[in-house]
Design an enzyme around this catalytic site. Structure first.
Site, PDB file in Angstrom:
ATOM      1  CD  GLU A 156      -8.437  32.801  36.881  1.00 49.09           C
ATOM      2  OE1 GLU A 156      -7.983  31.761  37.772  1.00 49.09           O
ATOM      3  OE2 GLU A 156      -7.986  33.560  36.505  1.00 49.09           O
TER       4      GLU A 156
ATOM      5  CB  CYS B 210      -8.876  31.138  33.284  1.00 48.97           C
ATOM      6  SG  CYS B 210      -7.882  29.987  34.373  1.00 48.97           S
TER       7      CYS B 210
ATOM      8  CB  ALA C  20      31.970  30.757  59.351  1.00 41.91           C
TER       9      ALA C  20
ATOM     10  CG  ASP D  32      29.084  23.983  56.647  1.00 45.91           C
ATOM     11  OD1 ASP D  32      30.240  23.981  57.012  1.00 45.91           O
ATOM     12  OD2 ASP D  32      28.462  25.103  56.444  1.00 45.91           O
TER      13      ASP D  32
ATOM     14  CB  SER E  66      34.807  27.362  38.972  1.00 47.43           C
ATOM     15  OG  SER E  66      34.117  28.400  39.470  1.00 47.43           O
TER      16      SER E  66
ATOM     17  N   GLY F 176      28.282  30.932  51.604  1.00 47.37           N
ATOM     18  CA  GLY F 176      28.998  31.552  52.366  1.00 47.37           C
ATOM     19  C   GLY F 176      29.628  33.089  51.966  1.00 47.37           C
TER      20      GLY F 176
HETATM   21  N1  LIG Z   1      26.551  31.638  58.440  1.00 48.72           N
HETATM   22  C1  LIG Z   1      26.130  31.269  57.266  1.00 48.72           C
HETATM   23  O1  LIG Z   1      25.029  31.585  56.945  1.00 48.72           O
HETATM   24  C2  LIG Z   1      26.780  30.409  56.345  1.00 48.72           C
HETATM   25  C3  LIG Z   1      25.950  29.719  55.292  1.00 48.72           C
HETATM   26  C4  LIG Z   1      26.832  28.880  54.475  1.00 48.72           C
HETATM   27  C5  LIG Z   1      28.056  28.734  54.482  1.00 48.72           C
HETATM   28  N2  LIG Z   1      28.608  29.172  55.633  1.00 48.72           N
HETATM   29  C6  LIG Z   1      30.136  28.940  56.012  1.00 48.72           C
HETATM   30  O2  LIG Z   1      30.759  29.816  54.764  1.00 48.72           O
HETATM   31  C7  LIG Z   1      31.934  29.045  54.798  1.00 48.72           C
HETATM   32  C8  LIG Z   1      32.276  29.041  53.153  1.00 48.72           C
HETATM   33  O3  LIG Z   1      32.028  30.091  52.699  1.00 48.72           O
HETATM   34  P1  LIG Z   1      33.053  30.716  51.511  1.00 48.72           P
HETATM   35  O4  LIG Z   1      32.597  31.980  51.441  1.00 48.72           O
HETATM   36  O5  LIG Z   1      34.125  30.205  51.708  1.00 48.72           O
HETATM   37  O6  LIG Z   1      32.397  29.778  50.283  1.00 48.72           O
HETATM   38  P2  LIG Z   1      30.994  29.795  49.375  1.00 48.72           P
HETATM   39  O7  LIG Z   1      30.390  31.058  49.144  1.00 48.72           O
HETATM   40  O8  LIG Z   1      30.160  28.533  50.178  1.00 48.72           O
HETATM   41  O9  LIG Z   1      31.512  29.019  47.928  1.00 48.72           O
HETATM   42  C9  LIG Z   1      32.345  29.998  47.326  1.00 48.72           C
HETATM   43  C10 LIG Z   1      32.876  29.323  46.079  1.00 48.72           C
HETATM   44  O10 LIG Z   1      31.950  28.995  45.006  1.00 48.72           O
HETATM   45  C11 LIG Z   1      32.436  29.101  43.991  1.00 48.72           C
HETATM   46  N3  LIG Z   1      32.053  29.846  42.968  1.00 48.72           N
HETATM   47  C12 LIG Z   1      31.810  29.377  41.720  1.00 48.72           C
HETATM   48  N4  LIG Z   1      31.514  30.383  40.763  1.00 48.72           N
HETATM   49  C13 LIG Z   1      31.538  31.661  41.659  1.00 48.72           C
HETATM   50  C14 LIG Z   1      31.248  32.866  41.495  1.00 48.72           C
HETATM   51  N5  LIG Z   1      30.833  33.359  40.304  1.00 48.72           N
HETATM   52  N6  LIG Z   1      31.357  33.780  42.426  1.00 48.72           N
HETATM   53  C15 LIG Z   1      31.767  33.448  43.643  1.00 48.72           C
HETATM   54  N7  LIG Z   1      32.169  32.163  43.909  1.00 48.72           N
HETATM   55  C16 LIG Z   1      31.875  31.235  43.218  1.00 48.72           C
HETATM   56  C17 LIG Z   1      34.061  29.215  44.292  1.00 48.72           C
HETATM   57  O11 LIG Z   1      34.745  28.364  44.120  1.00 48.72           O
HETATM   58  P3  LIG Z   1      35.572  27.782  42.767  1.00 48.72           P
HETATM   59  O12 LIG Z   1      36.102  28.940  42.133  1.00 48.72           O
HETATM   60  O13 LIG Z   1      36.493  26.768  42.986  1.00 48.72           O
HETATM   61  O14 LIG Z   1      34.213  27.133  41.890  1.00 48.72           O
HETATM   62  C18 LIG Z   1      34.044  29.987  45.605  1.00 48.72           C
HETATM   63  O15 LIG Z   1      35.219  29.774  46.222  1.00 48.72           O
HETATM   64  C19 LIG Z   1      32.043  27.808  55.679  1.00 48.72           C
HETATM   65  O16 LIG Z   1      32.772  27.936  56.719  1.00 48.72           O
HETATM   66  C20 LIG Z   1      30.628  27.631  55.901  1.00 48.72           C
HETATM   67  O17 LIG Z   1      30.349  27.116  57.097  1.00 48.72           O
HETATM   68  C21 LIG Z   1      28.119  30.123  56.496  1.00 48.72           C
END
Ligand SMILES: NC(=O)c1ccc[n+]([C@@H]2O[C@H](COP(=O)([O-])OP(=O)(O)OC[C@H]3O[C@@H](n4cnc5c(N)ncnc54)[C@H](OP(=O)(O)O)[C@@H]3O)[C@@H](O)[C@H]2O)c1
Length: 385
Positions: free
Chosen positions: A64, A96, A173, A211, A247, A317
Protein backbone atom coordinates in the site's frame (compact mmCIF):
# COMPACT_ATOMS: atom_id res chain seq x y z
CA UNK A 1 -17.60 -3.97 5.13
CA UNK A 2 -19.67 -4.73 2.06
CA UNK A 3 -19.18 -8.10 0.42
CA UNK A 4 -19.74 -7.87 -3.30
CA UNK A 5 -19.63 -10.48 -6.04
CA UNK A 6 -18.51 -10.19 -9.65
CA UNK A 7 -22.21 -10.06 -10.59
CA UNK A 8 -22.44 -6.77 -8.67
CA UNK A 9 -19.56 -5.35 -10.70
CA UNK A 10 -21.46 -3.48 -13.37
CA UNK A 11 -21.45 0.19 -14.44
CA UNK A 12 -18.66 2.09 -12.66
CA UNK A 13 -17.64 -1.11 -10.85
CA UNK A 14 -17.20 -3.11 -14.10
CA UNK A 15 -13.39 -2.90 -14.00
CA UNK A 16 -13.07 -3.83 -10.31
CA UNK A 17 -12.29 -7.54 -10.88
CA UNK A 18 -9.64 -6.54 -13.44
CA UNK A 19 -8.00 -4.13 -10.97
CA UNK A 20 -7.98 -6.86 -8.32
CA UNK A 21 -6.45 -9.34 -10.80
CA UNK A 22 -3.67 -6.82 -11.41
CA UNK A 23 -3.12 -6.50 -7.64
CA UNK A 24 -2.69 -10.30 -7.48
CA UNK A 25 -0.26 -10.22 -10.40
CA UNK A 26 1.83 -7.69 -8.47
CA UNK A 27 1.71 -9.77 -5.27
CA UNK A 28 3.00 -12.77 -7.24
CA UNK A 29 6.01 -10.87 -8.49
CA UNK A 30 7.87 -12.21 -5.46
CA UNK A 31 8.18 -15.90 -4.57
CA UNK A 32 7.70 -15.31 -0.86
CA UNK A 33 7.74 -12.45 1.65
CA UNK A 34 8.00 -14.71 4.66
CA UNK A 35 7.47 -14.21 7.47
CA UNK A 36 5.10 -11.61 6.01
CA UNK A 37 2.30 -12.36 3.56
CA UNK A 38 2.62 -11.52 -0.15
CA UNK A 39 0.51 -8.46 -0.99
CA UNK A 40 -0.20 -6.44 -4.14
CA UNK A 41 -1.93 -3.07 -4.35
CA UNK A 42 -3.40 -0.89 -7.11
CA UNK A 43 -4.64 2.71 -6.81
CA UNK A 44 -7.46 3.69 -9.16
CA UNK A 45 -8.70 7.18 -9.92
CA UNK A 46 -11.43 7.93 -12.48
CA UNK A 47 -11.23 4.33 -13.67
CA UNK A 48 -7.48 4.53 -14.38
CA UNK A 49 -4.70 2.79 -12.46
CA UNK A 50 -2.48 5.58 -11.18
CA UNK A 51 -0.31 3.75 -8.68
CA UNK A 52 0.88 0.16 -8.09
CA UNK A 53 2.98 -1.63 -5.55
CA UNK A 54 3.86 -4.95 -3.96
CA UNK A 55 5.58 -6.04 -0.78
CA UNK A 56 9.08 -7.30 -1.55
CA UNK A 57 9.86 -8.92 1.82
CA UNK A 58 10.27 -8.41 5.53
CA UNK A 59 11.66 -5.00 6.42
CA UNK A 60 10.68 -3.58 3.00
CA UNK A 61 7.79 -1.16 2.50
CA UNK A 62 4.33 -2.65 2.33
CA UNK A 63 2.42 -2.79 -0.97
CA UNK A 64 0.00 0.00 0.00
CA UNK A 65 2.85 2.39 0.88
CA UNK A 66 4.64 1.71 -2.43
CA UNK A 67 1.41 2.21 -4.39
CA UNK A 68 0.47 5.44 -2.55
CA UNK A 69 3.95 6.81 -3.25
CA UNK A 70 3.60 5.93 -6.96
CA UNK A 71 0.26 7.75 -7.30
CA UNK A 72 0.81 11.39 -8.39
CA UNK A 73 -1.87 12.53 -5.94
CA UNK A 74 -0.68 10.31 -3.10
CA UNK A 75 -3.95 8.37 -3.01
CA UNK A 76 -6.25 11.32 -2.18
CA UNK A 77 -9.84 10.48 -3.13
CA UNK A 78 -8.80 7.22 -4.85
CA UNK A 79 -10.09 3.65 -4.70
CA UNK A 80 -7.44 1.25 -3.42
CA UNK A 81 -7.43 -2.43 -4.43
CA UNK A 82 -5.39 -4.62 -2.15
CA UNK A 83 -5.13 -8.41 -2.04
CA UNK A 84 -5.16 -8.55 1.77
CA UNK A 85 -6.76 -6.52 4.55
CA UNK A 86 -4.31 -3.64 5.25
CA UNK A 87 -2.25 -4.04 8.41
CA UNK A 88 -3.16 -1.99 11.45
CA UNK A 89 -0.18 -2.68 13.70
CA UNK A 90 3.19 -0.99 13.75
CA UNK A 91 5.76 -3.63 12.87
CA UNK A 92 9.15 -2.91 11.33
CA UNK A 93 7.28 -0.47 9.08
CA UNK A 94 4.31 1.82 9.91
CA UNK A 95 0.71 0.61 9.79
CA UNK A 96 -0.78 0.72 6.28
CA UNK A 97 -4.19 1.63 7.65
CA UNK A 98 -2.73 4.85 9.09
CA UNK A 99 -1.11 5.67 5.73
CA UNK A 100 -4.37 5.08 3.84
CA UNK A 101 -6.34 7.25 6.26
CA UNK A 102 -3.72 10.02 6.16
CA UNK A 103 -3.68 9.86 2.35
CA UNK A 104 -7.44 10.50 2.28
CA UNK A 105 -8.38 7.50 0.12
CA UNK A 106 -12.10 7.10 -0.54
CA UNK A 107 -12.66 3.35 -0.88
CA UNK A 108 -10.63 0.26 -0.08
CA UNK A 109 -11.42 -2.99 -1.90
CA UNK A 110 -9.84 -6.14 -0.45
CA UNK A 111 -9.74 -9.81 -1.50
CA UNK A 112 -9.02 -11.53 1.81
CA UNK A 113 -9.12 -10.79 5.52
CA UNK A 114 -5.85 -11.00 7.44
CA UNK A 115 -5.84 -14.06 9.75
CA UNK A 116 -3.26 -12.34 11.98
CA UNK A 117 -5.17 -11.65 15.23
CA UNK A 118 -3.16 -8.41 15.63
CA UNK A 119 -4.78 -6.97 12.49
CA UNK A 120 -8.05 -5.02 12.60
CA UNK A 121 -7.54 -3.03 9.42
CA UNK A 122 -11.13 -3.05 8.15
CA UNK A 123 -12.49 -1.81 11.47
CA UNK A 124 -10.04 1.06 11.64
CA UNK A 125 -10.60 2.13 8.04
CA UNK A 126 -14.35 2.16 8.59
CA UNK A 127 -13.99 4.09 11.84
CA UNK A 128 -12.15 6.73 9.79
CA UNK A 129 -15.07 6.94 7.33
CA UNK A 130 -13.47 4.94 4.50
CA UNK A 131 -15.85 2.55 2.77
CA UNK A 132 -14.48 -1.01 2.61
CA UNK A 133 -15.54 -3.72 0.15
CA UNK A 134 -14.52 -7.35 -0.14
CA UNK A 135 -14.63 -9.01 -3.54
CA UNK A 136 -16.03 -12.42 -2.73
CA UNK A 137 -14.68 -14.38 -5.73
CA UNK A 138 -11.09 -13.51 -4.79
CA UNK A 139 -11.25 -14.86 -1.23
CA UNK A 140 -9.94 -18.32 -2.27
CA UNK A 141 -7.10 -16.78 -4.31
CA UNK A 142 -6.15 -14.64 -1.28
CA UNK A 143 -5.76 -17.77 0.86
CA UNK A 144 -3.87 -19.64 -1.90
CA UNK A 145 -1.47 -16.71 -2.34
CA UNK A 146 -0.50 -16.86 1.33
CA UNK A 147 -1.33 -20.44 2.28
CA UNK A 148 1.76 -20.73 4.49
CA UNK A 149 1.09 -17.47 6.32
CA UNK A 150 -2.56 -18.46 6.85
CA UNK A 151 -1.54 -21.92 8.13
CA UNK A 152 0.99 -20.37 10.52
CA UNK A 153 -1.45 -17.78 11.87
CA UNK A 154 -4.37 -20.21 12.24
CA UNK A 155 -2.63 -23.45 13.23
CA UNK A 156 0.86 -22.44 14.36
CA UNK A 157 2.47 -24.70 11.79
CA UNK A 158 3.77 -24.04 8.28
CA UNK A 159 2.33 -25.22 4.97
CA UNK A 160 4.16 -28.52 4.43
CA UNK A 161 5.14 -29.39 0.87
CA UNK A 162 6.73 -32.79 0.41
CA UNK A 163 8.84 -33.18 -2.73
CA UNK A 164 9.80 -36.63 -3.99
CA UNK A 165 11.36 -37.99 -7.13
CA UNK A 166 10.17 -41.41 -8.24
CA UNK A 167 10.41 -43.83 -11.12
CA UNK A 168 7.33 -44.62 -13.20
CA UNK A 169 6.85 -47.69 -10.99
CA UNK A 170 6.77 -45.53 -7.86
CA UNK A 171 10.29 -46.21 -6.51
CA UNK A 172 12.49 -43.55 -4.90
CA UNK A 173 15.89 -45.24 -4.49
CA UNK A 174 17.60 -48.50 -5.30
CA UNK A 175 17.55 -51.10 -2.52
CA UNK A 176 21.13 -50.06 -1.61
CA UNK A 177 19.99 -46.45 -1.11
CA UNK A 178 21.30 -44.89 -4.35
CA UNK A 179 18.81 -42.38 -5.75
CA UNK A 180 20.96 -40.10 -7.95
CA UNK A 181 19.39 -39.44 -10.40
CA UNK A 182 15.86 -40.71 -10.95
CA UNK A 183 14.80 -37.55 -12.74
CA UNK A 184 16.51 -35.35 -15.33
CA UNK A 185 18.21 -31.93 -14.92
CA UNK A 186 15.05 -30.00 -15.89
CA UNK A 187 13.12 -31.61 -13.02
CA UNK A 188 15.93 -30.87 -10.61
CA UNK A 189 16.04 -27.25 -11.78
CA UNK A 190 12.29 -26.96 -11.29
CA UNK A 191 12.72 -28.20 -7.72
CA UNK A 192 15.22 -25.41 -7.09
CA UNK A 193 12.37 -22.91 -7.53
CA UNK A 194 10.49 -24.74 -4.77
CA UNK A 195 13.55 -24.48 -2.53
CA UNK A 196 13.96 -20.78 -3.25
CA UNK A 197 10.37 -20.05 -2.24
CA UNK A 198 10.55 -22.10 0.98
CA UNK A 199 11.49 -20.90 4.44
CA UNK A 200 13.07 -24.23 5.34
CA UNK A 201 14.25 -27.41 3.62
CA UNK A 202 13.66 -30.41 5.87
CA UNK A 203 15.17 -33.88 5.66
CA UNK A 204 15.77 -37.04 7.70
CA UNK A 205 19.08 -38.35 8.96
CA UNK A 206 19.12 -41.29 6.54
CA UNK A 207 19.13 -38.95 3.55
CA UNK A 208 22.04 -37.03 5.08
CA UNK A 209 23.95 -40.29 5.59
CA UNK A 210 23.08 -41.74 2.16
CA UNK A 211 23.37 -38.69 -0.09
CA UNK A 212 25.25 -35.98 1.83
CA UNK A 213 23.02 -33.37 0.13
CA UNK A 214 23.60 -29.59 0.10
CA UNK A 215 19.93 -28.71 0.68
CA UNK A 216 20.51 -25.08 -0.29
CA UNK A 217 18.71 -22.99 -2.91
CA UNK A 218 20.75 -22.74 -6.10
CA UNK A 219 19.58 -20.43 -8.84
CA UNK A 220 22.13 -21.24 -11.58
CA UNK A 221 20.02 -24.00 -13.11
CA UNK A 222 16.96 -21.77 -13.44
CA UNK A 223 16.29 -19.65 -16.51
CA UNK A 224 14.65 -16.29 -17.28
CA UNK A 225 11.87 -15.07 -15.02
CA UNK A 226 12.16 -18.01 -12.63
CA UNK A 227 15.83 -17.31 -12.02
CA UNK A 228 15.04 -13.65 -11.42
CA UNK A 229 12.31 -14.57 -8.90
CA UNK A 230 14.61 -16.97 -7.05
CA UNK A 231 17.51 -14.50 -6.98
CA UNK A 232 15.25 -11.69 -5.72
CA UNK A 233 14.09 -13.90 -2.86
CA UNK A 234 17.65 -14.94 -2.02
CA UNK A 235 18.84 -11.33 -1.97
CA UNK A 236 16.11 -10.39 0.55
CA UNK A 237 16.03 -13.49 2.74
CA UNK A 238 19.29 -15.39 2.17
CA UNK A 239 19.25 -19.18 2.19
CA UNK A 240 16.25 -21.11 3.57
CA UNK A 241 16.85 -22.78 6.94
CA UNK A 242 18.17 -26.34 6.59
CA UNK A 243 16.52 -28.74 9.02
CA UNK A 244 17.54 -32.31 9.88
CA UNK A 245 15.43 -34.72 11.92
CA UNK A 246 17.97 -36.86 13.70
CA UNK A 247 16.77 -38.50 16.95
CA UNK A 248 20.12 -40.04 17.89
CA UNK A 249 22.24 -37.10 16.70
CA UNK A 250 24.15 -39.04 14.09
CA UNK A 251 24.73 -36.17 11.67
CA UNK A 252 28.46 -36.19 10.82
CA UNK A 253 30.20 -32.94 11.73
CA UNK A 254 31.60 -32.87 8.18
CA UNK A 255 28.21 -33.29 6.44
CA UNK A 256 28.22 -30.97 3.43
CA UNK A 257 25.03 -29.14 4.38
CA UNK A 258 26.54 -28.00 7.72
CA UNK A 259 29.42 -26.29 5.95
CA UNK A 260 27.31 -24.13 3.63
CA UNK A 261 26.14 -20.55 4.05
CA UNK A 262 23.01 -20.22 6.25
CA UNK A 263 21.60 -21.70 9.44
CA UNK A 264 21.07 -25.40 10.14
CA UNK A 265 18.68 -26.70 12.80
CA UNK A 266 18.98 -30.30 13.93
CA UNK A 267 16.00 -31.65 15.86
CA UNK A 268 17.11 -34.49 18.10
CA UNK A 269 16.31 -36.32 21.31
CA UNK A 270 19.91 -35.61 22.34
CA UNK A 271 21.52 -32.28 23.03
CA UNK A 272 24.52 -30.73 21.36
CA UNK A 273 26.86 -32.00 24.06
CA UNK A 274 26.34 -35.50 22.60
CA UNK A 275 28.07 -34.48 19.37
CA UNK A 276 31.33 -32.75 18.73
CA UNK A 277 32.62 -30.42 16.09
CA UNK A 278 29.45 -28.89 14.67
CA UNK A 279 30.12 -25.47 13.13
CA UNK A 280 28.58 -22.36 14.75
CA UNK A 281 25.72 -22.10 12.24
CA UNK A 282 24.29 -25.39 13.58
CA UNK A 283 21.75 -25.36 16.40
CA UNK A 284 20.62 -28.59 18.03
CA UNK A 285 17.02 -28.37 19.27
CA UNK A 286 15.96 -31.02 21.76
CA UNK A 287 12.56 -32.40 20.86
CA UNK A 288 10.16 -34.35 23.05
CA UNK A 289 10.15 -38.03 22.08
CA UNK A 290 7.23 -39.61 20.28
CA UNK A 291 7.66 -43.33 19.72
CA UNK A 292 11.38 -42.87 20.45
CA UNK A 293 11.73 -40.35 17.62
CA UNK A 294 11.64 -36.61 17.17
CA UNK A 295 8.06 -35.35 17.59
CA UNK A 296 6.87 -34.12 14.19
CA UNK A 297 4.24 -31.77 15.57
CA UNK A 298 6.82 -30.21 17.87
CA UNK A 299 9.12 -29.64 14.88
CA UNK A 300 6.40 -27.99 12.80
CA UNK A 301 5.21 -25.84 15.68
CA UNK A 302 8.77 -24.75 16.37
CA UNK A 303 9.40 -23.91 12.70
CA UNK A 304 6.24 -21.78 12.64
CA UNK A 305 6.47 -20.03 15.98
CA UNK A 306 10.20 -19.79 16.66
CA UNK A 307 11.52 -19.44 13.11
CA UNK A 308 8.39 -17.92 11.51
CA UNK A 309 8.38 -20.36 8.59
CA UNK A 310 5.36 -19.95 6.32
CA UNK A 311 6.12 -22.72 3.81
CA UNK A 312 8.56 -25.59 4.19
CA UNK A 313 9.83 -28.15 1.71
CA UNK A 314 10.42 -31.71 2.91
CA UNK A 315 13.04 -33.51 0.81
CA UNK A 316 13.40 -36.76 2.67
CA UNK A 317 13.18 -40.45 1.96
CA UNK A 318 10.17 -42.75 2.34
CA UNK A 319 10.47 -43.07 6.15
CA UNK A 320 10.14 -39.40 7.11
CA UNK A 321 7.82 -38.66 4.18
CA UNK A 322 5.63 -41.62 5.17
CA UNK A 323 5.58 -40.55 8.84
CA UNK A 324 4.42 -37.05 7.88
CA UNK A 325 1.72 -38.40 5.57
CA UNK A 326 0.54 -40.90 8.20
CA UNK A 327 0.27 -38.05 10.74
CA UNK A 328 -1.83 -35.99 8.30
CA UNK A 329 0.82 -33.26 8.26
CA UNK A 330 1.45 -32.99 4.51
CA UNK A 331 -0.42 -30.22 2.71
CA UNK A 332 0.98 -30.87 -0.74
CA UNK A 333 2.91 -33.60 -2.50
CA UNK A 334 5.11 -32.59 -5.42
CA UNK A 335 6.19 -35.73 -7.21
CA UNK A 336 8.65 -35.71 -10.09
CA UNK A 337 8.26 -38.86 -12.15
CA UNK A 338 11.28 -40.04 -14.11
CA UNK A 339 10.70 -42.12 -17.23
CA UNK A 340 12.42 -45.24 -15.88
CA UNK A 341 11.55 -48.41 -13.99
CA UNK A 342 13.46 -49.49 -10.86
CA UNK A 343 11.74 -52.78 -10.02
CA UNK A 344 10.20 -54.22 -6.89
CA UNK A 345 13.41 -54.40 -4.80
CA UNK A 346 13.78 -50.64 -4.94
CA UNK A 347 12.45 -48.37 -2.12
CA UNK A 348 8.80 -47.27 -2.21
CA UNK A 349 7.60 -43.67 -2.42
CA UNK A 350 6.35 -43.51 1.17
CA UNK A 351 6.59 -46.02 4.00
CA UNK A 352 3.49 -46.05 6.17
CA UNK A 353 0.70 -48.45 7.10
CA UNK A 354 -1.90 -47.92 4.39
CA UNK A 355 -5.66 -48.25 4.76
CA UNK A 356 -7.38 -51.65 5.05
CA UNK A 357 -9.57 -51.02 2.06
CA UNK A 358 -9.80 -48.63 -0.86
CA UNK A 359 -12.82 -46.95 0.65
CA UNK A 360 -10.66 -45.86 3.58
CA UNK A 361 -7.69 -43.54 3.62
CA UNK A 362 -7.43 -39.91 2.71
CA UNK A 363 -8.35 -39.08 -0.85
CA UNK A 364 -6.08 -36.73 -2.76
CA UNK A 365 -6.76 -34.49 -5.69
CA UNK A 366 -4.40 -33.59 -8.50
CA UNK A 367 -3.84 -29.86 -8.52
CA UNK A 368 -1.51 -29.93 -11.51
CA UNK A 369 0.15 -32.43 -13.82
CA UNK A 370 2.86 -31.04 -16.12
CA UNK A 371 5.52 -32.43 -18.42
CA UNK A 372 8.94 -31.27 -17.21
CA UNK A 373 11.88 -32.32 -19.38
CA UNK A 374 11.54 -36.04 -20.08
CA UNK A 375 9.34 -36.66 -17.03
CA UNK A 376 6.22 -35.50 -15.22
CA UNK A 377 5.56 -33.26 -12.25
CA UNK A 378 2.46 -34.16 -10.27
CA UNK A 379 1.11 -31.84 -7.59
CA UNK A 380 -1.49 -33.40 -5.31
CA UNK A 381 -3.19 -32.22 -2.14
CA UNK A 382 -5.52 -33.84 0.39
CA UNK A 383 -9.11 -33.35 -0.77
CA UNK A 384 -10.78 -30.60 1.21
CA UNK A 385 -13.49 -31.71 3.66
N1 LIG B 1 13.68 -39.99 -4.45
C1 LIG B 1 13.64 -38.99 -3.60
O1 LIG B 1 12.91 -38.01 -3.78
C2 LIG B 1 14.51 -39.04 -2.39
C3 LIG B 1 14.63 -37.90 -1.59
C4 LIG B 1 15.41 -37.97 -0.45
C5 LIG B 1 16.05 -39.16 -0.15
N2 LIG B 1 15.94 -40.23 -0.96
C6 LIG B 1 16.56 -41.49 -0.64
O2 LIG B 1 15.90 -41.99 0.48
C7 LIG B 1 16.80 -42.81 1.22
C8 LIG B 1 16.70 -42.46 2.67
O3 LIG B 1 15.37 -42.55 3.02
P1 LIG B 1 14.84 -43.04 4.40
O4 LIG B 1 13.40 -43.16 4.26
O5 LIG B 1 15.62 -44.22 4.83
O6 LIG B 1 15.27 -41.85 5.35
P2 LIG B 1 14.76 -40.36 5.62
O7 LIG B 1 13.29 -40.28 5.43
O8 LIG B 1 15.64 -39.42 4.91
O9 LIG B 1 15.09 -40.26 7.16
C9 LIG B 1 14.39 -41.06 8.04
C10 LIG B 1 14.97 -40.93 9.41
O10 LIG B 1 14.59 -39.68 9.97
C11 LIG B 1 14.65 -39.83 11.38
N3 LIG B 1 13.48 -39.30 12.03
C12 LIG B 1 13.52 -38.52 13.13
N4 LIG B 1 12.29 -38.30 13.57
C13 LIG B 1 11.45 -38.95 12.76
C14 LIG B 1 10.05 -39.13 12.76
N5 LIG B 1 9.27 -38.55 13.67
N6 LIG B 1 9.49 -39.89 11.81
C15 LIG B 1 10.26 -40.46 10.85
N7 LIG B 1 11.60 -40.36 10.81
C16 LIG B 1 12.20 -39.60 11.77
C17 LIG B 1 14.67 -41.34 11.67
O11 LIG B 1 15.95 -41.71 12.13
P3 LIG B 1 16.28 -41.51 13.70
O12 LIG B 1 15.13 -42.11 14.43
O13 LIG B 1 17.57 -42.17 13.88
O14 LIG B 1 16.35 -40.06 13.89
C18 LIG B 1 14.40 -41.96 10.33
O15 LIG B 1 15.02 -43.21 10.16
C19 LIG B 1 18.16 -42.58 0.64
O16 LIG B 1 18.48 -43.68 -0.15
C20 LIG B 1 18.00 -41.38 -0.23
O17 LIG B 1 18.85 -41.43 -1.35
C21 LIG B 1 15.16 -40.20 -2.07
Amino acid sequence: MRIITQADCTGVLAEWPEHMRRAFELARSVLSCAPNPRVGCVIVRDGRRTGEGFHAGAGREHAEIVALAADPEGGAGATVFVTLEPCSHEGRTGACVRALIDAGVKHVVIAGLDPNPQVSGVEQLEAAGIEVFRLEEFAGAAIELNKGFVRRMCQQRPFVRCKLAMSLDGRTALADGRSKWITDPQARADAQLLRAGSCAIVTGINTILADDPSLNARTEALAGGERELAEKRKSVAGQPLRVILDSKLQTPADAKTLSLDGAVKIFSLRDRASAAGFPDNVEVIVSPARQARVDLEFVLNCLATKFQCNEILVEAGPVLGGALVAAGLVDELVIYVGARLLGSDARPLLEFAGPDSLTQGDALEFVDVSVIGSGLRIIARPKAG
